[in-house]
Enzyme design. Structure first.
Site, PDB file in Angstrom:
ATOM      1  N   SER A  25      34.742  36.109  40.963  1.00  0.00           N
ATOM      2  CA  SER A  25      34.499  37.403  40.336  1.00  0.00           C
ATOM      3  C   SER A  25      35.781  38.200  40.414  1.00  0.00           C
ATOM      4  O   SER A  25      36.755  37.772  41.035  1.00  0.00           O
ATOM      5  CB  SER A  25      33.387  38.140  41.070  1.00  0.00           C
ATOM      6  OG  SER A  25      33.871  38.538  42.341  1.00  0.00           O
ATOM      7  N   LYS A  26      35.774  39.364  39.824  1.00  0.00           N
ATOM      8  CA  LYS A  26      36.946  40.239  39.799  1.00  0.00           C
ATOM      9  C   LYS A  26      37.516  40.433  41.207  1.00  0.00           C
ATOM     10  O   LYS A  26      38.713  40.639  41.382  1.00  0.00           O
ATOM     11  CB  LYS A  26      36.554  41.599  39.211  1.00  0.00           C
ATOM     12  CG  LYS A  26      36.695  41.620  37.705  1.00  0.00           C
ATOM     13  CD  LYS A  26      38.137  41.924  37.304  1.00  0.00           C
ATOM     14  CE  LYS A  26      38.403  41.636  35.847  1.00  0.00           C
ATOM     15  NZ  LYS A  26      39.806  41.339  35.580  1.00  0.00           N
ATOM     16  N   ARG A  27      36.621  40.383  42.191  1.00  0.00           N
ATOM     17  CA  ARG A  27      37.014  40.584  43.583  1.00  0.00           C
ATOM     18  C   ARG A  27      38.084  39.564  43.989  1.00  0.00           C
ATOM     19  O   ARG A  27      39.027  39.881  44.706  1.00  0.00           O
ATOM     20  CB  ARG A  27      35.756  40.408  44.455  1.00  0.00           C
ATOM     21  CG  ARG A  27      35.866  40.750  45.886  1.00  0.00           C
ATOM     22  CD  ARG A  27      34.510  40.559  46.575  1.00  0.00           C
ATOM     23  NE  ARG A  27      33.502  39.827  45.812  1.00  0.00           N
ATOM     24  CZ  ARG A  27      33.401  38.510  45.761  1.00  0.00           C
ATOM     25  NH1 ARG A  27      34.221  37.751  46.437  1.00  0.00           N
ATOM     26  NH2 ARG A  27      32.446  37.939  45.047  1.00  0.00           N
ATOM     27  N   GLY A  66      40.105  37.944  41.942  1.00  0.00           N
ATOM     28  CA  GLY A  66      41.237  37.826  41.020  1.00  0.00           C
ATOM     29  C   GLY A  66      40.775  37.912  39.576  1.00  0.00           C
ATOM     30  O   GLY A  66      39.616  38.206  39.308  1.00  0.00           O
TER      31      GLY A  66
END
Ligand code: GLU
Length: 500
Positions: free
Chosen positions: A263-265, A267
């Protein structure tokens, strides 16, 4: 007696599809699913279908749809049927297929496989809260499950709102997953799930996907592991409708380095992010192919032809696949260095223009020079977006040149650098104008030898003078690319600077 001729058997043509929902950016997970299905179809000489699951009208956006189509096309994952290309099994947008779902609802209703559930959302919440309190996971069975058909119809006719739920039978569902082998799910774990939302709303995913896969003759479905829980629900619909289901394979989740779902977390996750950073297309495809699949456990760089030729869903790994950004960058560099300078120049051009270093028209006008320039820095690039920083010295005047502290420190390291640069400038100015860079390089080394000067004593300051950078391409190549006059100007400028 005449023997009956056996009827010609129509060979089963493999039909594979992806069915993305246009609700956000083009996630790498979607690209990986698309790539594996495409490879599966191409390997089996089958048909690859693109269908758009757009019944979630609140979350769908036109931009997302456009980005999916453009992104998949950019990746060269061409579809044989679907939006823009059409086909015999259209329409390829679910919102244009609503009538077909209604017809199947009727069939399921006639067979007693679904029922109206009149309970309100509040009643259902209360039911779930009660289960939670008891710390017991019980599959939901609607209170109106056993209402007689007549009573159910009467309430519906009276205008009472209802959802349509699937009547999960007793027993269990077993199937052989292409990737995971035998999968079994007891029906006590499956809710009587909603096929048609309350108030005559839209049909739901698990239902529409089956209707579409059936109508489009899909024979094979590869999709993310998050859908594994949906497959038994879908198989029960096939069974209820007396239809042959496709084969299913569930691809391992893409995990971040923290082993949690990518997820965005952890990268960047969207195709657009990697394109914007200048990852080569071949590297993106190759990297995605490695997310759950390996050629021989050794070879990591391979073409899409090789992938298609060797792809076998049975060899996809079951375990989650760790998305390693360092490996991705390494792979990008491998691809980038494999390009011809002309290809690389073409790919770097937009980044150079976006950086404001030059215009496309200007670069096209001196294309041969630009290709040579790119060729000179090629070894140093891993991404197209790395080009501007290496090219900066070639798009500024001697006055605008920026000296990186490390480069200048190197130039100031030796005694007598000013005089040496001065002497070199004179020597260079007197060389034949048509001499190629290699010949100048050889002659310069001889010249240094005669003077008893170490190569580094000249080359380090010379590099600083020409580019302001501590590293870079061959110095004599640089002189050629800058032009001799410009090089002499830069040498003079550094001499003055050192004297200050
Ligand atoms: N719209 C679903 C998704 O994007 C499709 C899943 C499927 O392939 O059945 O996850």
């Amino acid at each position: 007696m005449l023997l009956a001729q056996p009827s010609p058997v129509t060979p089963l043509i493999m039909r594979v599809r992806i069915a993305p929902s246009p609700t956000g950016s083009v996630h790498l997970g979607l690209c990986r699913t698309a790539l594996f299905n495409w490879a599966h179809a191409r390997h089996g000489k089958g048909t690859f279908v693109l269908r758009i699951e757009d019944t979630d009208v609140e979350r769908n956006t036109k931009d997302s749809l456009a980005a999916i189509l453009e992104g998949l096309r950019w990746l060269d994952l061409d579809w044989d049927e679907g939006p823009d290309v059409g086909g015999e099994h259209g329409p390829y947008f679910q919102t244009e297929r609503l009538d077909t779902y209604r017809a199947q609802v009727e069939r399921l209703q006639d067979g007693g496989h679904i029922y109206r559930d009149f309970s309100t959302p509040e009643e259902q919440d209360a039911w779930h809260a009660e289960q939670e309190k008891r710390k017991q996971r019980v599959a939901y069975r609607g209170a109106d499950r056993d209402l007689s058909a007549a009573a159910s119809k009467e309430r519906a006719d009276a205008g009472e709102s209802f959802a349509m739920r699937f009547r999960i039978p007793e027993g269990e569902t077993q199937f052989t997953d292409l990737v995971r082998g035998q999968v079994t799910l007891p029906h006590t774990e499956i809710d009587d799930w909603v096929l048609m939302r309350r108030g005559g709303g839209m049909p739901t995913y698990n239902f529409t996907v089956v209707c579409d896969d059936m109508a489009m003759g899909i024979t094979s479905v590869l999709r993310g592991e998050e859908h594994l829980v949906n497959t038994p629900k879908q198989l029960l619909i096939y069974q209820a409708l007396g239809a042959e289901p496709p084969e299913f394979g569930h691809l391992p989740l893409l995990l971040g380095k923290d082993r949690r779902k990518l997820s965005k977390r952890s990268g960047d996750t969207s195709l657009g992010d990697y394109r914007a950073k200048g990852y080569p297309k071949g590297a993106i495809l190759n990297f995605l192919a490695l997310q759950g699949w390996a050629l021989d456990g050794e070879t990591e760089v391979f073409s899409m032809e090789t992938f298609v030729e060797n792809f076998d869903a049975a060899q996809v790994s079951k375990g989650g696949s760790i998305f390693d950004p360092d490996k991705f960058l390494w792979l990008a560099g491998e691809y980038l260095r494999g390009e011809t300078p002309a290809e690389l120049a073409e790919h770097c051009l937009p980044f150079v223009v976006a950086e404001g270093q030059s215009s496309e028209a200007d670069l096209r006008e001196r294309w041969d020079w630009f290709v040579q320039l790119i060729g000179a820095v090629q070894e140093r690039l891993s991404l197209y977006s790395h080009a501007p920083s290496w090219l900066a010295p070639y798009f500024v005047s001697a006055e605008e040149l920026i000296y990186e502290p490390k480069a200048e420190k190197g130039a100031r390291k030796h005694e007598g650098t000013g005089e040496l640069l001065g002497a070199f400038g004179e020597w260079l100015g007197a060389r034949p104008t048509d001499e190629d860079s290699e010949a100048t390089s050889t002659a310069a080394k001889e010249w240094l030898g005669e003077r008893g000067v170490k190569i580094g004593a000249l080359f380090q300051p010379l590099r600083c003078a020409l580019s302001g950078q501590p590293g870079g391409p061959d110095l004599f190549l640089m002189i050629g690319l800058l032009g001799r006059q410009e090089a002499l100007l830069r040498i003079q400028k550094l001499i003055e600077r050192l004297a200050q």
